[in-house]
Motif scaffolding. Structure first.
Motif, PDB file in Angstrom:
ATOM      1  N   MET A   1      29.317  60.495  24.638  1.00 14.49           N
ATOM      2  CA  MET A   1      28.442  61.183  23.715  1.00 14.49           C
ATOM      3  C   MET A   1      27.049  60.563  23.796  1.00 14.49           C
ATOM      4  SD  MET A   1      28.866  61.739  19.595  1.00 14.49           S
ATOM      5  CE  MET A   1      30.195  62.914  19.717  1.00 14.49           C
ATOM      6  N   GLU A   2      26.027  61.406  23.780  1.00 16.87           N
ATOM      7  CA  GLU A   2      24.644  60.953  23.859  1.00 16.87           C
ATOM      8  C   GLU A   2      24.236  60.222  22.583  1.00 16.87           C
ATOM      9  OE1 GLU A   2      20.602  63.317  23.704  1.00 16.87           O
ATOM     10  OE2 GLU A   2      21.707  63.679  25.563  1.00 16.87           O
ATOM     11  N   THR A   3      23.564  59.094  22.757  1.00 14.24           N
ATOM     12  CA  THR A   3      23.113  58.316  21.598  1.00 14.24           C
ATOM     13  C   THR A   3      21.594  58.222  21.591  1.00 14.24           C
ATOM     14  OG1 THR A   3      23.204  56.172  22.722  1.00 14.24           O
ATOM     15  CG2 THR A   3      25.226  56.932  21.621  1.00 14.24           C
ATOM     16  N   ARG A   4      21.057  57.884  20.440  1.00 10.68           N
ATOM     17  CA  ARG A   4      19.619  57.675  20.281  1.00 10.68           C
ATOM     18  C   ARG A   4      19.409  56.341  19.571  1.00 10.68           C
ATOM     19  NH1 ARG A   4      16.868  62.789  19.788  1.00 10.68           N
ATOM     20  NH2 ARG A   4      14.924  61.634  19.527  1.00 10.68           N
ATOM     21  N   VAL A   5      18.282  55.732  19.852  1.00 10.34           N
ATOM     22  CA  VAL A   5      17.876  54.537  19.113  1.00 10.34           C
ATOM     23  C   VAL A   5      17.086  55.029  17.914  1.00 10.34           C
ATOM     24  CG1 VAL A   5      16.465  52.452  19.175  1.00 10.34           C
ATOM     25  CG2 VAL A   5      17.866  53.080  21.155  1.00 10.34           C
ATOM     26  N   ALA A   6      17.380  54.464  16.758  1.00 11.40           N
ATOM     27  CA  ALA A   6      16.708  54.895  15.532  1.00 11.40           C
ATOM     28  C   ALA A   6      16.504  53.715  14.605  1.00 11.40           C
ATOM     29  CB  ALA A   6      17.536  55.972  14.829  1.00 11.40           C
ATOM     30  N   LEU A   7      15.571  53.897  13.692  1.00  7.02           N
ATOM     31  CA  LEU A   7      15.331  52.935  12.627  1.00  7.02           C
ATOM     32  C   LEU A   7      15.617  53.642  11.311  1.00  7.02           C
ATOM     33  CD1 LEU A   7      14.237  50.157  11.737  1.00  7.02           C
ATOM     34  CD2 LEU A   7      11.990  51.217  11.613  1.00  7.02           C
ATOM     35  N   LEU A   8      16.505  53.079  10.534  1.00  3.79           N
ATOM     36  CA  LEU A   8      16.839  53.626   9.227  1.00  3.79           C
ATOM     37  C   LEU A   8      16.185  52.751   8.165  1.00  3.79           C
ATOM     38  CD1 LEU A   8      18.444  55.626   7.493  1.00  3.79           C
ATOM     39  CD2 LEU A   8      20.416  54.110   7.712  1.00  3.79           C
ATOM     40  N   GLY A   9      15.273  53.341   7.405  1.00  4.88           N
ATOM     41  CA  GLY A   9      14.595  52.627   6.325  1.00  4.88           C
ATOM     42  C   GLY A   9      15.259  52.948   5.002  1.00  4.88           C
ATOM     43  N   ILE A  10      15.577  51.923   4.226  1.00  4.68           N
ATOM     44  CA  ILE A  10      16.275  52.085   2.953  1.00  4.68           C
ATOM     45  C   ILE A  10      15.503  51.341   1.864  1.00  4.68           C
ATOM     46  CG2 ILE A  10      18.439  51.679   1.707  1.00  4.68           C
ATOM     47  CD1 ILE A  10      19.762  51.420   4.544  1.00  4.68           C
ATOM     48  N   VAL A  11      15.267  52.015   0.738  1.00  7.08           N
ATOM     49  CA  VAL A  11      14.649  51.380  -0.422  1.00  7.08           C
ATOM     50  C   VAL A  11      15.622  51.519  -1.584  1.00  7.08           C
ATOM     51  CG1 VAL A  11      12.710  51.374  -2.029  1.00  7.08           C
ATOM     52  CG2 VAL A  11      12.317  51.910   0.385  1.00  7.08           C
ATOM     53  N   ILE A  12      16.013  50.387  -2.149  1.00 10.19           N
ATOM     54  CA  ILE A  12      16.975  50.372  -3.254  1.00 10.19           C
ATOM     55  C   ILE A  12      16.246  49.993  -4.534  1.00 10.19           C
ATOM     56  CG2 ILE A  12      19.118  49.384  -4.131  1.00 10.19           C
ATOM     57  CD1 ILE A  12      19.792  48.637  -1.214  1.00 10.19           C
ATOM     58  N   GLU A  13      16.222  50.924  -5.468  1.00  9.00           N
ATOM     59  CA  GLU A  13      15.588  50.685  -6.774  1.00  9.00           C
ATOM     60  C   GLU A  13      16.620  50.392  -7.854  1.00  9.00           C
ATOM     61  OE1 GLU A  13      13.451  54.346  -7.137  1.00  9.00           O
ATOM     62  OE2 GLU A  13      11.721  53.569  -6.063  1.00  9.00           O
ATOM     63  N   ASN A  14      17.866  50.786  -7.615  1.00  2.14           N
ATOM     64  CA  ASN A  14      18.951  50.579  -8.575  1.00  2.14           C
ATOM     65  C   ASN A  14      19.875  49.491  -8.035  1.00  2.14           C
ATOM     66  OD1 ASN A  14      21.161  50.679 -10.254  1.00  2.14           O
ATOM     67  ND2 ASN A  14      21.565  52.849  -9.987  1.00  2.14           N
ATOM     68  N   LYS A  15      19.796  48.312  -8.625  1.00  2.00           N
ATOM     69  CA  LYS A  15      20.591  47.178  -8.136  1.00  2.00           C
ATOM     70  C   LYS A  15      22.098  47.438  -8.181  1.00  2.00           C
ATOM     71  CE  LYS A  15      17.111  43.700  -9.146  1.00  2.00           C
ATOM     72  NZ  LYS A  15      16.626  43.452  -7.829  1.00  2.00           N
ATOM     73  N   ASP A  16      22.544  48.359  -9.020  1.00  3.22           N
ATOM     74  CA  ASP A  16      23.968  48.689  -9.091  1.00  3.22           C
ATOM     75  C   ASP A  16      24.458  49.391  -7.828  1.00  3.22           C
ATOM     76  OD1 ASP A  16      24.104  47.612 -11.658  1.00  3.22           O
ATOM     77  OD2 ASP A  16      23.727  49.546 -12.629  1.00  3.22           O
ATOM     78  N   SER A  17      23.557  49.882  -6.992  1.00  2.93           N
ATOM     79  CA  SER A  17      23.932  50.588  -5.769  1.00  2.93           C
ATOM     80  C   SER A  17      23.985  49.678  -4.542  1.00  2.93           C
ATOM     81  CB  SER A  17      22.955  51.737  -5.511  1.00  2.93           C
ATOM     82  OG  SER A  17      23.052  52.708  -6.524  1.00  2.93           O
ATOM     83  N   ILE A  18      23.585  48.431  -4.681  1.00  7.18           N
ATOM     84  CA  ILE A  18      23.530  47.518  -3.538  1.00  7.18           C
ATOM     85  C   ILE A  18      24.895  47.359  -2.872  1.00  7.18           C
ATOM     86  CG2 ILE A  18      23.140  45.112  -2.849  1.00  7.18           C
ATOM     87  CD1 ILE A  18      20.851  45.043  -4.914  1.00  7.18           C
ATOM     88  N   GLU A  19      25.937  47.183  -3.660  1.00  3.18           N
ATOM     89  CA  GLU A  19      27.272  46.996  -3.089  1.00  3.18           C
ATOM     90  C   GLU A  19      27.710  48.225  -2.298  1.00  3.18           C
ATOM     91  OE1 GLU A  19      31.829  45.905  -4.431  1.00  3.18           O
ATOM     92  OE2 GLU A  19      30.193  45.543  -5.833  1.00  3.18           O
ATOM     93  N   GLN A  20      27.416  49.417  -2.810  1.00  2.00           N
ATOM     94  CA  GLN A  20      27.790  50.651  -2.109  1.00  2.00           C
ATOM     95  C   GLN A  20      27.024  50.782  -0.791  1.00  2.00           C
ATOM     96  OE1 GLN A  20      26.905  52.945  -5.711  1.00  2.00           O
ATOM     97  NE2 GLN A  20      28.833  54.028  -5.311  1.00  2.00           N
ATOM     98  N   VAL A  21      25.748  50.410  -0.793  1.00  2.00           N
ATOM     99  CA  VAL A  21      24.961  50.438   0.445  1.00  2.00           C
ATOM    100  C   VAL A  21      25.582  49.498   1.463  1.00  2.00           C
ATOM    101  CG1 VAL A  21      22.734  49.830   1.496  1.00  2.00           C
ATOM    102  CG2 VAL A  21      22.788  51.114  -0.648  1.00  2.00           C
ATOM    103  N   ASN A  22      25.909  48.283   1.049  1.00  2.00           N
ATOM    104  CA  ASN A  22      26.509  47.308   1.962  1.00  2.00           C
ATOM    105  C   ASN A  22      27.859  47.778   2.497  1.00  2.00           C
ATOM    106  OD1 ASN A  22      24.487  45.321   2.148  1.00  2.00           O
ATOM    107  ND2 ASN A  22      25.051  44.524   0.150  1.00  2.00           N
ATOM    108  N   MET A  23      28.639  48.454   1.668  1.00  2.00           N
ATOM    109  CA  MET A  23      29.931  48.983   2.132  1.00  2.00           C
ATOM    110  C   MET A  23      29.725  50.050   3.205  1.00  2.00           C
ATOM    111  SD  MET A  23      32.147  48.976  -1.458  1.00  2.00           S
ATOM    112  CE  MET A  23      32.853  50.526  -1.064  1.00  2.00           C
TER     113      MET A  23
END
Length: 83
Positions: A1-23
């Motif tokens: 399968m063809e792949t691409r190089v990408a940069l994913l930028g994430i801004v977390i304003e709600n500290k309660d969501s940090i664990e879900q982002v890490n998962m």
């Protein structure tokens, strides 16, 4: 399968969501080249940049899942050239 190089930028304003982002990042770890996280306490946000090499649909899926979390924004920037 063809792949691409990408940069994913994430801004977390709600500290309660940090664990879900890490998962989610752990779930997609096979596609992650590197990660940089910056806690910006002055503004109360966390900024994460993720370098990826993955199929476009995988990058898009991760960006969408992260962006749907409460108080979290995500945006992907893709390389112009495919693999």
């Amino acid at each position: 399968m063809e792949t691409r190089v990408a940069l994913l930028g994430i801004v977390i304003e709600n500290k309660d969501s940090i664990e879900q982002v890490n998962m989610l990042l752990h779930e997609y770890r096979q596609y992650i080249i590197g990660r940089m996280g910056i806690p910006y306490e002055k503004r109360g946000v966390n900024i994460i940049s993720i370098a990826m090499d993955a199929p476009v649909d995988v990058i898009s899926a991760l960006s969408g899942k992260i962006g749907r979390l409460s108080g979290v924004s995500a945006k992907a920037v893709y390389s112009k050239l495919p693999e």
